[in-house]
Design a protein around this motif. Structure first.
Motif, PDB file in Angstrom:
ATOM      1  N   ASP A  20      45.588  55.222  53.659  1.00 40.04           N
ATOM      2  CA  ASP A  20      44.752  55.483  52.471  1.00 40.04           C
ATOM      3  C   ASP A  20      45.208  54.734  51.225  1.00 40.04           C
ATOM      4  OD1 ASP A  20      43.123  57.195  53.939  1.00 40.04           O
ATOM      5  OD2 ASP A  20      44.404  58.925  53.522  1.00 40.04           O
ATOM      6  N   THR A  21      46.518  54.545  51.065  1.00 40.44           N
ATOM      7  CA  THR A  21      47.023  53.928  49.835  1.00 40.44           C
ATOM      8  C   THR A  21      47.577  52.518  50.054  1.00 40.44           C
ATOM      9  OG1 THR A  21      49.255  54.788  50.130  1.00 40.44           O
ATOM     10  CG2 THR A  21      47.690  56.202  48.952  1.00 40.44           C
ATOM     11  N   LEU A  68      55.498  62.316  57.646  1.00 44.16           N
ATOM     12  CA  LEU A  68      54.890  63.280  58.562  1.00 44.16           C
ATOM     13  C   LEU A  68      53.644  63.941  57.974  1.00 44.16           C
ATOM     14  CD1 LEU A  68      58.124  64.921  59.976  1.00 44.16           C
ATOM     15  CD2 LEU A  68      56.676  63.188  61.054  1.00 44.16           C
ATOM     16  N   LYS A  69      53.419  63.759  56.682  1.00 39.81           N
ATOM     17  CA  LYS A  69      52.233  64.332  56.031  1.00 39.81           C
ATOM     18  C   LYS A  69      51.079  63.333  55.933  1.00 39.81           C
ATOM     19  CE  LYS A  69      55.039  67.538  53.390  1.00 39.81           C
ATOM     20  NZ  LYS A  69      55.508  67.930  52.068  1.00 39.81           N
ATOM     21  N   PHE A  70      51.331  62.077  56.265  1.00 41.04           N
ATOM     22  CA  PHE A  70      50.265  61.086  56.204  1.00 41.04           C
ATOM     23  C   PHE A  70      49.155  61.456  57.173  1.00 41.04           C
ATOM     24  CE2 PHE A  70      53.340  57.333  55.127  1.00 41.04           C
ATOM     25  CZ  PHE A  70      53.612  57.913  53.894  1.00 41.04           C
ATOM     26  N   LYS A  71      47.908  61.330  56.727  1.00 43.06           N
ATOM     27  CA  LYS A  71      46.779  61.597  57.624  1.00 43.06           C
ATOM     28  C   LYS A  71      46.591  60.465  58.617  1.00 43.06           C
ATOM     29  CE  LYS A  71      44.297  64.428  54.331  1.00 43.06           C
ATOM     30  NZ  LYS A  71      43.115  64.571  53.494  1.00 43.06           N
ATOM     31  N   THR A  72      46.791  59.234  58.138  1.00 44.79           N
ATOM     32  CA  THR A  72      46.578  58.051  58.967  1.00 44.79           C
ATOM     33  C   THR A  72      47.592  56.973  58.593  1.00 44.79           C
ATOM     34  OG1 THR A  72      44.201  58.541  58.891  1.00 44.79           O
ATOM     35  CG2 THR A  72      44.826  56.404  59.766  1.00 44.79           C
ATOM     36  N   VAL A  73      48.103  56.262  59.576  1.00 45.72           N
ATOM     37  CA  VAL A  73      48.971  55.131  59.323  1.00 45.72           C
ATOM     38  C   VAL A  73      48.375  53.914  59.986  1.00 45.72           C
ATOM     39  CG1 VAL A  73      51.085  56.476  59.096  1.00 45.72           C
ATOM     40  CG2 VAL A  73      50.440  55.579  61.316  1.00 45.72           C
TER      41      VAL A  73
END
Length: 80
Positions: free
Chosen positions: A31-32, A72-77
């Protein structure tokens, strides 16, 4: 099912008859676009004169990932 460590490699380094090399690998938060891990052959010491037979193969082929706690909190990598 439980993972008790690395399963090993499918082939040895000497089996790389086509001399395939991985030059760069990066993990980013999707996302970022924040980069959280990057490894590049250009950042490594010159190994041209190094005899790989003297170094344990697992050591030569292993990448140690140091990821931030919020990984571990990332929605998508994404990987590049």
């Amino acid at each position: 099912m439980q993972c008790n460590g690395p399963a090993g490699f499918c082939c040895s380094l000497k089996d790389n008859v086509h001399k395939i090399e991985f030059l760069e690998f990066e993990i980013k938060e999707y996302d970022t676009s924040r980069s959280v891990f990057k490894v590049s052959k250009a950042d490594q010491p010159d190994m041209a004169n190094l005899c790989l037979e003297d170094i344990p193969e697992d050591l030569v082929r292993t990448v140690k990932y140091k990821l931030p706690a919020d990984f571990l909190k990332f929605k998508t990598v994404r990987t590049l």
